[in-house]
Design a protein around this motif. Sequence first.
Motif, mmCIF file in Angstrom:
data_model
loop_
_atom_site.group_PDB
_atom_site.id
_atom_site.type_symbol
_atom_site.label_atom_id
_atom_site.label_comp_id
_atom_site.label_asym_id
_atom_site.label_seq_id
_atom_site.Cartn_x
_atom_site.Cartn_y
_atom_site.Cartn_z
ATOM 1 N N VAL A 92 20.616 14.067 13.982
ATOM 2 C CA VAL A 92 21.655 14.871 14.609
ATOM 3 C C VAL A 92 20.974 16.111 15.167
ATOM 4 O O VAL A 92 20.249 16.811 14.460
ATOM 5 N N VAL A 93 21.171 16.352 16.475
ATOM 6 C CA VAL A 93 20.508 17.470 17.149
ATOM 7 C C VAL A 93 21.582 18.374 17.751
ATOM 8 O O VAL A 93 22.133 18.075 18.801
ATOM 9 N N ASP B 146 23.124 21.666 19.698
ATOM 10 C CA ASP B 146 22.715 22.612 20.732
ATOM 11 C C ASP B 146 23.122 23.999 20.253
ATOM 12 O O ASP B 146 24.296 24.275 20.088
ATOM 13 N N HIS B 147 22.149 24.849 20.023
ATOM 14 C CA HIS B 147 22.434 26.213 19.583
ATOM 15 C C HIS B 147 22.333 27.211 20.729
ATOM 16 O O HIS B 147 22.050 28.377 20.528
ATOM 17 N N GLY B 148 22.548 26.707 21.961
ATOM 18 C CA GLY B 148 22.573 27.585 23.115
ATOM 19 C C GLY B 148 21.368 27.478 24.027
ATOM 20 O O GLY B 148 21.361 28.055 25.097
ATOM 21 N N GLN B 149 20.341 26.731 23.626
ATOM 22 C CA GLN B 149 19.167 26.573 24.478
ATOM 23 C C GLN B 149 19.127 25.228 25.175
ATOM 24 O O GLN B 149 18.188 24.930 25.887
ATOM 25 N N GLY B 150 20.105 24.369 24.956
ATOM 26 C CA GLY B 150 20.115 23.032 25.539
ATOM 27 C C GLY B 150 19.351 22.049 24.681
ATOM 28 O O GLY B 150 18.850 22.388 23.616
ATOM 29 N N PHE B 151 19.288 20.828 25.159
ATOM 30 C CA PHE B 151 18.653 19.760 24.404
ATOM 31 C C PHE B 151 17.252 19.468 24.912
ATOM 32 O O PHE B 151 17.000 19.496 26.107
ATOM 33 N N ALA B 152 16.380 19.146 24.013
ATOM 34 C CA ALA B 152 15.075 18.563 24.317
ATOM 35 C C ALA B 152 14.935 17.406 23.339
ATOM 36 O O ALA B 152 14.369 17.548 22.261
ATOM 37 N N LEU B 153 15.526 16.273 23.691
ATOM 38 C CA LEU B 153 15.595 15.155 22.761
ATOM 39 C C LEU B 153 14.349 14.286 22.731
ATOM 40 O O LEU B 153 14.158 13.528 21.786
ATOM 41 N N ALA B 154 13.512 14.381 23.745
ATOM 42 C CA ALA B 154 12.332 13.516 23.797
ATOM 43 C C ALA B 154 11.486 13.627 22.532
ATOM 44 O O ALA B 154 11.101 12.604 21.968
ATOM 45 N N PRO B 155 11.167 14.833 22.033
ATOM 46 C CA PRO B 155 10.374 14.907 20.807
ATOM 47 C C PRO B 155 11.076 14.278 19.599
ATOM 48 O O PRO B 155 10.436 13.646 18.760
ATOM 49 N N GLU B 156 12.390 14.445 19.536
ATOM 50 C CA GLU B 156 13.153 13.867 18.429
ATOM 51 C C GLU B 156 13.088 12.345 18.470
ATOM 52 O O GLU B 156 12.952 11.682 17.450
ATOM 53 N N MET B 157 13.188 11.784 19.690
ATOM 54 C CA MET B 157 13.148 10.330 19.828
ATOM 55 C C MET B 157 11.743 9.795 19.609
ATOM 56 O O MET B 157 11.575 8.744 18.994
ATOM 57 N N ARG B 158 10.731 10.520 20.099
ATOM 58 C CA ARG B 158 9.347 10.076 19.897
ATOM 59 C C ARG B 158 9.024 9.943 18.416
ATOM 60 O O ARG B 158 8.274 9.065 18.009
ATOM 61 N N ALA B 159 9.578 10.814 17.604
ATOM 62 C CA ALA B 159 9.334 10.763 16.162
ATOM 63 C C ALA B 159 9.919 9.502 15.528
ATOM 64 O O ALA B 159 9.503 9.111 14.443
ATOM 65 N N LEU B 160 10.860 8.865 16.203
ATOM 66 C CA LEU B 160 11.490 7.652 15.676
ATOM 67 C C LEU B 160 10.801 6.374 16.140
ATOM 68 O O LEU B 160 11.117 5.291 15.658
ATOM 69 N N ILE B 161 9.845 6.473 17.066
ATOM 70 C CA ILE B 161 9.175 5.292 17.613
ATOM 71 C C ILE B 161 8.178 4.756 16.598
ATOM 72 O O ILE B 161 7.406 5.523 16.026
ATOM 73 N N PRO B 162 8.171 3.429 16.374
ATOM 74 C CA PRO B 162 7.176 2.850 15.463
ATOM 75 C C PRO B 162 5.770 3.257 15.888
ATOM 76 O O PRO B 162 5.447 3.294 17.070
ATOM 77 N N GLY B 163 4.954 3.596 14.938
ATOM 78 C CA GLY B 163 3.611 4.054 15.239
ATOM 79 C C GLY B 163 3.530 5.570 15.332
ATOM 80 O O GLY B 163 2.461 6.147 15.290
#
Length: 98
Positions: free
Chosen positions: A64-65, A67-84
Amino acid sequence: EAGRAGVEIYVVGTQGVQVDALVKQVPLDPTHAMEDTGGDLYAAYHPVTLTAVLVSLNGSVAKVVPDHGQGFALAPEMRALIPGNGGAAAQVWGGALR
């Protein structure tokens, strides 16, 4: 990124925030945008306007991400979920938000 991470993205707006306009700007299924009418996500995560919920293919919440006022940067969150990358997932959905 979402497909490689094996998650689907749901965007939840706080009460009164129009998520429909956001859905038209990004490759997101309209059924993946909703309003937190009960204030449940707000009570737990205190977002300013939106909360991104990354849901695993088995239906469990992967991240769960808020937004505390700076917008979203979801790529790092999703990269952490990638196998490997330390996460576990399977590819199904190819949409991405950044």
